[in-house]
Scaffold this motif. Structure first.
Motif, PDB file in Angstrom:
ATOM      1  N   HIS A   7       0.849  -1.167   0.017  1.00 12.27           N
ATOM      2  CA  HIS A   7      -0.248  -0.086  -0.077  1.00 12.27           C
ATOM      3  C   HIS A   7       1.145   1.238  -0.164  1.00 12.27           C
ATOM      4  O   HIS A   7       0.453   2.188   0.725  1.00 12.27           O
ATOM      5  N   ALA A   8       1.972   1.186  -0.732  1.00 13.07           N
ATOM      6  CA  ALA A   8       2.912   2.099  -0.689  1.00 13.07           C
ATOM      7  C   ALA A   8       2.227   3.754  -1.249  1.00 13.07           C
ATOM      8  O   ALA A   8       2.583   4.757  -0.483  1.00 13.07           O
ATOM      9  N   LYS A   9       1.449   3.533  -2.495  1.00 14.30           N
ATOM     10  CA  LYS A   9       1.066   4.720  -2.816  1.00 14.30           C
ATOM     11  C   LYS A   9      -0.133   5.502  -1.940  1.00 14.30           C
ATOM     12  O   LYS A   9      -0.005   6.597  -1.755  1.00 14.30           O
ATOM     13  N   ILE A 239      16.533  14.530   4.215  1.00 14.64           N
ATOM     14  CA  ILE A 239      16.199  16.180   4.412  1.00 14.64           C
ATOM     15  C   ILE A 239      14.590  16.218   4.356  1.00 14.64           C
ATOM     16  O   ILE A 239      14.249  17.029   5.030  1.00 14.64           O
ATOM     17  N   VAL A 240      14.239  15.444   3.366  1.00  9.71           N
ATOM     18  CA  VAL A 240      12.606  15.404   2.998  1.00  9.71           C
ATOM     19  C   VAL A 240      11.840  15.072   4.382  1.00  9.71           C
ATOM     20  O   VAL A 240      10.999  15.544   4.712  1.00  9.71           O
ATOM     21  N   PHE A 351       6.484   9.261   9.742  1.00 11.69           N
ATOM     22  CA  PHE A 351       7.132   9.702   8.428  1.00 11.69           C
ATOM     23  C   PHE A 351       8.436   8.869   7.987  1.00 11.69           C
ATOM     24  O   PHE A 351       8.855   8.353   6.852  1.00 11.69           O
ATOM     25  N   SER A 352       9.029   8.232   9.093  1.00 10.24           N
ATOM     26  CA  SER A 352      10.130   7.309   8.732  1.00 10.24           C
ATOM     27  C   SER A 352       9.732   6.065   7.937  1.00 10.24           C
ATOM     28  O   SER A 352      10.438   5.500   7.163  1.00 10.24           O
ATOM     29  N   PHE A 353       8.560   5.654   8.388  1.00 17.69           N
ATOM     30  CA  PHE A 353       8.014   4.097   8.044  1.00 17.69           C
ATOM     31  C   PHE A 353       6.987   4.332   7.180  1.00 17.69           C
ATOM     32  O   PHE A 353       6.434   3.148   6.578  1.00 17.69           O
ATOM     33  N   PHE A 354       6.345   5.498   6.885  1.00 15.75           N
ATOM     34  CA  PHE A 354       5.085   5.384   6.155  1.00 15.75           C
ATOM     35  C   PHE A 354       5.399   6.439   4.972  1.00 15.75           C
ATOM     36  O   PHE A 354       4.538   6.414   3.992  1.00 15.75           O
ATOM     37  N   LEU A 355       6.464   7.060   4.889  1.00 13.29           N
ATOM     38  CA  LEU A 355       6.631   8.240   4.033  1.00 13.29           C
ATOM     39  C   LEU A 355       7.994   7.853   3.045  1.00 13.29           C
ATOM     40  O   LEU A 355       7.861   7.569   1.979  1.00 13.29           O
ATOM     41  N   LEU A 356       9.056   7.355   3.939  1.00 15.28           N
ATOM     42  CA  LEU A 356      10.092   7.159   3.288  1.00 15.28           C
ATOM     43  C   LEU A 356      10.208   5.838   2.490  1.00 15.28           C
ATOM     44  O   LEU A 356      10.685   6.001   1.359  1.00 15.28           O
ATOM     45  N   PRO A 357       9.558   4.691   2.952  1.00 21.38           N
ATOM     46  CA  PRO A 357       9.653   3.442   2.423  1.00 21.38           C
ATOM     47  C   PRO A 357       8.999   3.797   0.762  1.00 21.38           C
ATOM     48  O   PRO A 357       9.534   3.158  -0.137  1.00 21.38           O
ATOM     49  N   LEU A 359       8.536   6.240  -1.004  1.00 21.14           N
ATOM     50  CA  LEU A 359       9.599   7.246  -1.757  1.00 21.14           C
ATOM     51  C   LEU A 359      10.818   6.404  -2.158  1.00 21.14           C
ATOM     52  O   LEU A 359      11.283   6.508  -3.315  1.00 21.14           O
ATOM     53  N   ILE A 360      11.144   5.574  -1.279  1.00 23.63           N
ATOM     54  CA  ILE A 360      12.464   4.431  -1.754  1.00 23.63           C
ATOM     55  C   ILE A 360      11.931   3.437  -2.872  1.00 23.63           C
ATOM     56  O   ILE A 360      12.844   3.332  -3.856  1.00 23.63           O
TER      57      ILE A 360
END
Length: 745
Positions: A7-9, A239-240, A351-357, A359-360
């Motif tokens: 469910h990344a998107k 930075i994001v 944000f570390s685990f629901f935004l960054l992944p 984006l990665i």
């Protein structure tokens, strides 16, 4: 992990939408420029003080002083009058007083009148000398409006009580400075001192810190990321993540109505550093070897998340617990700090685990997964650490225990201090102005003694006035007390004027009837600040130049003991005022410090016990985290760093943060112990496997805290310095002491 990948998107859209919603409230974040914001809510002394001010007006004032012309007093008096007249036009000012507009009693035998002390500024030297002599000899004017040597003149400006107007003092001081700028060419310097000045300067320092420290934090964190990973894409992702977390925290402050003050402003650089810790652990596991083992980018990232999401969740939880332990404090800004910082930890994890992944996943994995450069220094350091621990575990434990005991002994030297002027650099203008004002006039710190009787017109009675005078005389004898003023001083001045200005008649008359007659003749509102209209509530105003809390406390204790020793059965006497509020804050800081430490340690131990399901492992995990806290207090005691509203945050902050690396280390240790490998091998492997991330995150935190040492505000600089030292001690404890304990046991 599968949920995040599948469910990344959706997660990306939800986290971005959450952040944008919070960003909308950033403009609502307000700077607070009132140190009264620190007053303990619900405190009985604070409640009495508010009632007291409703009777005798707000007691906040500041002083504008300048050196008089040595050749002739006339130009200085004309300048004084111009400044006084201009200030009286400012609506933000409640009252302006100087020699050019104060009332004076002029008497003859059995009569006196009230008129302006200076009705017209004369040019005649003899007349000017007479004015100067009369002002110096009048206790109502000396050390208030003119120095005892006659070389300094002053304007006393009283402010309104507007607690809900955040920018009131800023406007007041801005308009005052505009007026003084017109006359800068006439004097060498205008010296400004007092609460209004102090609060405004604090607010200006805070704004300056935010504009300097945040960009610098961004720069240094970006450089650290590039040093460890040599990858501009990862630097950009980091930075994001920081920006989303920082903006969301500020937006939450706007929604919650939490102001930015000298304590809560520390949160922003702190959150920037903390938001990168989980990011560092995420990036450190994204290796080229993993991509070879799992060529599919979804599977590779899923494996990374599986390794770190649980430890990172637990570290975020324990850090938040450390912050929340500060809620035991009764001081509003410290409680606000606890709320913001703990919410920040939740947002950081989000944000570390629901935004960054997500984006990665949208990026080319071959550009992100690599054998990152950790620096030869880090590799050599970890090799040395592992070798040292394996060979000298007993020595490490003995040295650590010795340092712990020494630090505990030194910590007994720590003193709590709310000396507001120690909050500013020694070479700052506000401190030099204060030193001049207090050397020439009376101190700008003040407190009051309230005297209240149930009898109407009680303070027309000579006995009651003698009671006031007795307390005044004792207060004046105390070291640090510069000046006292009360209704009694005005009565004595009236009596002297009524007896043709005879010096021996500067005393309290024995007749109540005569005092009543004086008050009928006295046509001035000057006494309204010292006695109410019913003459049953009086006030003694005391100005002191002693700013150190222990010595202020001594003044209060001696006064309290004296008041208890005299007969005042029908008069309720109570010490009140701003200085008393500051001392109450100190007491709360001391008690709150111990409560927050014990609460944080207790709750975190329960959490760790639940994680490891072992009493012994839970106890072991606490030891390397108490160690850096003890060293911190030892350093504070050794070098004389006081406990104040900023440094009081350190213990809870440090316990919450330093336990993070311990959790990562012990979870990996526990995982590898299941394989039945010898403990020596397990410790060596864990030091090398977790050491890089532990070292990287600790370095980033140290730099994040180190940025605060550049603050213009001394407590914030001390907070940053001590926290940076704690992070260094914590990484040493996790790399050396913790493995040594595991091996020893």
């Amino acid at each position: 992990m599968i949920f995040i990948i599948n469910h990344a998107k959706l997660l990306l859209c939800c986290t971005v939408a959450t952040a944008l919603f919070l960003f909308l409230y950033i403009p609502q974040v307000r700077n607070i420029e009132d140190v009264d914001h620190f007053i303990i809510k619900g405190d009985l002394d604070a409640q009495f003080y508010e009632l007291f001010k409703s009777v005798f007006n707000n007691d906040e004032f500041f002083i504008i002083a300048f050196s008089a012309d040595e050749a002739s007093l006339a130009p200085s008096l004309k300048l004084l009058k111009n400044i006084t007249d201009d200030l009286e036009k400012i609506k933000e000012i409640r009252e302006v007083k100087s020699l050019t507009n104060i009332d004076d009693t002029i008497g003859s035998e059995d009569f006196f009148t009230v008129r302006k002390f200076i009705e017209k500024i004369p040019d005649d030297i003899d007349a000017l000398d007479l004015i100067k002599k009369q002002a110096i000899n009048n206790p109502l004017y000396r050390n208030n409006f003119i120095s005892a040597n006659g070389k300094t003149l002053a304007v006393i400006v009283s402010a309104h009580n507007r607690p809900d107007d955040d920018y009131y003092r800023h406007r007041l001081m801005e308009q005052t400075q505009k007026i003084l700028e017109k006359y800068n060419h006439q004097v060498e310097h205008f010296y400004l001192a007092g609460k209004t000045v102090t609060d405004t300067v604090m607010s200006n320092y805070m704004e300056k810190d935010v504009s300097l420290l945040l960009p610098l934090s961004y720069l240094l964190i970006a450089l650290c990321l590039y040093y460890f990973y040599r990858n501009l894409r990862l630097v950009t992702l980091g930075i994001v993540n920081i920006s989303f977390c920082l903006g969301s925290v500020m937006g939450f402050m706007g929604i919650a109505g939490i102001t930015q003050n000298s304590v809560t402003s520390i949160v922003l650089p702190l959150i920037m550093a903390l938001s990168l810790c989980d990011t560092v652990h995420l990036f450190s596991h994204m290796t080229a070897q993993l991509l070879i083992e799992e060529p599919n980018k979804d599977a590779a990232l899923s494996k990374v998340l599986k390794q770190i999401i649980w430890p990172c969740f637990m570290t975020s939880l324990t850090t938040a617990i450390g912050f929340l332990s500060l809620l035991v404090s009764n001081i509003p800004p410290i409680r606000e700090f606890a709320i913001i910082a703990s919410v920040g930890m939740g947002l950081e994890f989000l944000f570390s685990f629901f935004l960054l992944p997500p984006l990665i996943l949208f990026m080319n994995p071959e550009k992100l997964y690599a054998d990152y450069h950790a620096g030869s220094f880090v590799a050599k350091f970890l090799d040395m650490a592992a070798s040292c621990v394996l060979k000298h575990k007993t020595t490490i434990i003995i040295i650590s225990a010795t340092l712990f005991v020494i630090s505990c002994i030194l910590s007994l030297q720590i003193k709590a201090e709310t000396n507001i002027f120690d909050f500013f650099p020694k070479n700052s203008l506000i401190r030099s102005d204060l030193q001049f004002v207090e050397s020439e006039l009376a101190g700008v710190e003040s407190f009051d003694i309230s005297l209240k009787s149930d009898e109407i017109d009680a303070f027309k009675n000579p006995d009651k006035l003698n009671l006031i005078e007795k307390i005044q005389n004792y207060a004046q004898s105390l070291q640090g007390v510069d000046d006292t003023l009360s209704f009694t001083d005005f009565i004595k001045d009236m009596n002297q004027s009524f007896h043709n200005e005879h010096p021996e008649e500067y005393r309290i008359p024995n007749s109540r009837k005569l005092i009543s007659q004086y008050l009928l003749l006295y046509d001035s509102d000057d006494i309204e600040d010292f006695v109410n209209s019913s003459y049953n509530h009086a006030r003694i105003s005391i100005r002191i130049s002693e700013h150190h809390s222990p010595r202020q406390q001594m003044i209060f204790e001696k006064l309290g003991q004296f008041i208890d020793s005299i007969d005042h059965r029908d008069v309720d006497i109570r010490i009140t005022g701003r200085t008393l509020q500051d001392l109450n804050i100190i007491k709360d800081i001391f008690s709150g410090q111990m409560k927050s430490i014990l609460l944080a340690v207790g709750i975190i131990w329960v959490v760790l016990f639940a994680i490891f399901r072992s009493f012994r492992m839970g106890l072991i995990s606490i030891i390397p985290n108490i160690f850096p806290i003890a060293l911190n207090f030892g350093v504070m005691g050794a070098v004389g760093i006081p406990l104040n509203t900023a440094t009081a945050l350190i213990s809870a902050v440090a316990i919450g943060i330093s336990v993070d690396d311990t959790i990562h280390f012990l979870l990996e240790f526990k995982k590898q112990k299941i394989t039945r490998k010898p403990t020596l091998n397990v410790v060596n492997d864990v030091i090398h496997q977790k050491g890089r991330a532990i070292f990287s995150s600790s370095l980033i935190l140290s730099i994040g805290f180190g940025v605060l040492t550049l603050s213009s505000f001394v407590p914030t600089a001390f907070f940053g310095l001590l926290c940076a030292c704690i992070m260094i001690c914590a990484v040493i404890a996790d790399i050396f002491l913790l493995p040594a304990i595991l091996l020893y046991l």
